[in-house]
Design a protein around this motif. Sequence first.
Motif, PDB file in Angstrom:
ATOM      1  N   ALA A  61      12.152  -2.858 -13.907  1.00  0.00           N
ATOM      2  CA  ALA A  61      11.220  -3.329 -12.797  1.00  0.00           C
ATOM      3  C   ALA A  61      12.262  -4.172 -11.185  1.00  0.00           C
ATOM      4  N   GLU A  62      13.178  -4.733 -12.677  1.00  0.00           N
ATOM      5  CA  GLU A  62      13.718  -6.044 -12.140  1.00  0.00           C
ATOM      6  C   GLU A  62      14.828  -6.254 -10.983  1.00  0.00           C
ATOM      7  N   ASN A  63      15.228  -4.731 -11.169  1.00  0.00           N
ATOM      8  CA  ASN A  63      16.277  -4.143  -9.526  1.00  0.00           C
ATOM      9  C   ASN A  63      15.853  -4.085  -8.410  1.00  0.00           C
ATOM     10  N   ILE A  64      14.334  -4.203  -8.373  1.00  0.00           N
ATOM     11  CA  ILE A  64      13.216  -3.888  -7.390  1.00  0.00           C
ATOM     12  C   ILE A  64      13.052  -4.555  -6.593  1.00  0.00           C
ATOM     13  N   LEU A  65      13.344  -4.625  -5.318  1.00  0.00           N
ATOM     14  CA  LEU A  65      13.598  -5.194  -3.790  1.00  0.00           C
ATOM     15  C   LEU A  65      12.051  -5.763  -3.672  1.00  0.00           C
ATOM     16  N   PHE A  95       3.343  -6.212  -1.493  1.00  0.00           N
ATOM     17  CA  PHE A  95       4.495  -5.976  -0.062  1.00  0.00           C
ATOM     18  C   PHE A  95       4.421  -3.714  -0.718  1.00  0.00           C
ATOM     19  N   TYR A  96       4.631  -3.665  -1.943  1.00  0.00           N
ATOM     20  CA  TYR A  96       4.734  -2.409  -2.483  1.00  0.00           C
ATOM     21  C   TYR A  96       2.814  -1.419  -1.899  1.00  0.00           C
ATOM     22  N   ILE A  97       1.996  -1.978  -2.320  1.00  0.00           N
ATOM     23  CA  ILE A  97       0.791  -1.665  -2.308  1.00  0.00           C
ATOM     24  C   ILE A  97       0.607  -1.812  -0.701  1.00  0.00           C
ATOM     25  N   GLY A  98       1.229  -2.899  -0.202  1.00  0.00           N
ATOM     26  CA  GLY A  98       0.105  -2.088   1.128  1.00  0.00           C
ATOM     27  C   GLY A  98       0.981  -1.192   1.913  1.00  0.00           C
ATOM     28  N   ILE A  99       2.896  -0.838   2.135  1.00  0.00           N
ATOM     29  CA  ILE A  99       3.212  -0.757   2.708  1.00  0.00           C
ATOM     30  C   ILE A  99       2.380   1.138   2.146  1.00  0.00           C
ATOM     31  N   ALA A 152       9.876   3.242   5.587  1.00  0.00           N
ATOM     32  CA  ALA A 152       9.051   3.233   4.532  1.00  0.00           C
ATOM     33  C   ALA A 152       9.739   3.824   3.592  1.00  0.00           C
ATOM     34  N   ILE A 153      10.509   5.010   4.020  1.00  0.00           N
ATOM     35  CA  ILE A 153      11.740   6.123   3.580  1.00  0.00           C
ATOM     36  C   ILE A 153      12.553   4.508   2.787  1.00  0.00           C
ATOM     37  N   PHE A 154      13.150   4.508   4.187  1.00  0.00           N
ATOM     38  CA  PHE A 154      14.636   3.425   4.052  1.00  0.00           C
ATOM     39  C   PHE A 154      14.428   2.087   2.893  1.00  0.00           C
ATOM     40  N   ILE A 155      13.353   1.832   2.435  1.00  0.00           N
ATOM     41  CA  ILE A 155      13.114   1.033   2.080  1.00  0.00           C
ATOM     42  C   ILE A 155      13.096   1.335   0.298  1.00  0.00           C
ATOM     43  N   TYR A 156      12.130   2.770   0.484  1.00  0.00           N
ATOM     44  CA  TYR A 156      12.296   2.975  -1.373  1.00  0.00           C
ATOM     45  C   TYR A 156      13.983   3.969  -1.753  1.00  0.00           C
ATOM     46  N   LEU A 157      14.389   4.453  -0.422  1.00  0.00           N
ATOM     47  CA  LEU A 157      15.734   4.660  -0.544  1.00  0.00           C
ATOM     48  C   LEU A 157      16.466   3.111  -1.422  1.00  0.00           C
ATOM     49  N   ILE A 158      16.940   1.989  -1.010  1.00  0.00           N
ATOM     50  CA  ILE A 158      17.105   1.394  -0.899  1.00  0.00           C
ATOM     51  C   ILE A 158      16.662   0.915  -2.873  1.00  0.00           C
TER      52      ILE A 158
END
Length: 426
Positions: free
Chosen positions: A119-123, A381-385, A413-419
């Motif tokens: 999970a190190e590269n997660i935004l 943030f990911y819990i919130g989104i 949400a889709i944009f952030i997940y794709l990143i």
Amino acid sequence: MSVIYSTLTSILNKISDEFHESFLFSTIFSILRFVEKGWVNSYFKKLYPNENFLSFLNKNNILRNHIFNPLIVLFLFAIFLLLSMTAPSKSLVITLIVAFVAFFIGSTILPRYFLNDSAENILKFEKRDIYSIGFCLTLVSIVFFFISIASVGGIPLLKPSIRYLLKPAFTMPVFLIIPATCLIASAYLKDFQDGKIARSQARFRFLFLLLIDCAFLLILGYRTPLLAAFLIIIIIGFYGNIISLWEVAVGAAIGVGAIIGIGYFRSVGEMTITSSTNPFYTLQSRADFTLHVLNLLDFIGGDFGVTHGQVLLSSIPGSELGPRMMIGKLIAWRTEVTITPTLIGQMVADFGKVGVAVQMLILGLTLGIGFKLMQKTKDFFYIGIYSLILTYSILGIETGILDIQVLLYFAIAIFIYLINLVKVKN
């Protein structure tokens, strides 16, 4: 893209700081801190049930770990269909099977092939930025709340008939209080995770956010946005270890009661039913009518649809007809009414059974990736989104996912997940 985000958050941070330093808001927050301190140290708080209340719930692994799994959408959709007194047609049964199978594949099977590395590269997002965005959205919501009240010259809660005079151009910005609540609650969760505030303080702040939502949304006479705020607070609180499982169960019971109660009293007030009518009738009649609409849309849409994207595109502001008005025109040739088409109504009208398969697959995959990312990172943030998009997926079971602001939440949400998928892969 990062430059745009940095510039935007820098501006919003400055706005948030200016308001917090103003005399009015500094006074308000001083009062709230005083009340919060009294709440945390209150003797009566000790009378509140502890973590072990209804402890038998914690023994159920599904409830404890998967109560807000994306599959809850299918579970609640099935219950909604069972409430109806109208039998689905054979064609609709096939459409529903396609929808359920596609969603299951997208939410449960496909996510297994993504985000399996570290999970190190997660935004990552800064808590201050998220809080400032939520705070500024709240300010916009409050301003348009008063504009909405002034535009109809009264309070819709006290006079239900004027609710239909509310202008969407004014009420849509009011609903920004929902993502605002999500973002601010997420920021408070981050403070709790970092040990900056105690669990009891986080619980007080969550409750206060919900009370604000109740005050504004109930006055306008809207129940769906209020349920959205309620669900978001529960989901964030549950995965943030701020709310216990038994509180989720009690909250669900209260939510169902609110749906039945508000619908019943509104129907009595509008004289569509009498006070002697069974309160559950309003829920059954809504399910019955909505399934009848879905039967018609399935008949019209067939395998490949009839409107070919027009219903979805009508969500864009400035369209001659809104999506639910277009549904009304499709099945009854009446453009002056809005009709809720269920989660798959738009899909089958636009692109038929093929569209249902593709769009339910995408919806399931979005929720599945969001759920996996949330569990993997435990990030505020990911819990919130995830709570935001799951909430509107649940509410969309009846209403459909058709409002432009809700579609925007999913797009973000889709944009952030794709990143994240690209960053982790690289």
